[in-house]
Design an enzyme around this catalytic site. Sequence first.
Site: not given
Ligand code: T46
Length: 132
Positions: A49
Amino acid sequence: MISKLEKFKILGDHRGQLIALEAQREIPFEMKRVFYIYGTQEGVPRGNHAHYKTKQFLIAVSGSCKVTLDNGMKKETFVLDQPNIGLLQDAMIWGTMHDFSDDCVLLVLADQYYDHDDYIRDYTQFINELAS
Ligand code: T46
């Protein structure tokens, strides 16, 4: 160039190593949020993303992973494999984190609080946003 690896000074002595990161010095923004990723699954990427506003600085403080950044015109893949190396992912850059080692802990420093609406998760929308 979409981004480049930054190398931090290691403040080591006979007791071991220490790295200090300060806002507007080693990290090119004021930090509002820290999160870290660990226990990743083999072959399963994260990210995929872009963010409208958020800038992120990524450091593999343990183990290694790769980060592919895409500005809509070209892609570059960076290897994070040392705790004294970091990578800036700017706003409006598509980012994918992949090839995590089992022991990888990916530390992410961000300049914005978490905001679901700051995410662009559809690549076609990302390209359209860049063009608009
Ligand atoms: C990135 C990569 C490396 C939160 O509640 N707070 C936060 O600060 C973050 C980052 C996530 N969340 C929640 C949202 C989702 O329910 O944690 C869950 C997993 O997040 P996400 O699907 O966005 O995870 P990744 O690994 O795909 O992405 C994250 C970051 O969102 C992104 O900015 O660069 O880690």
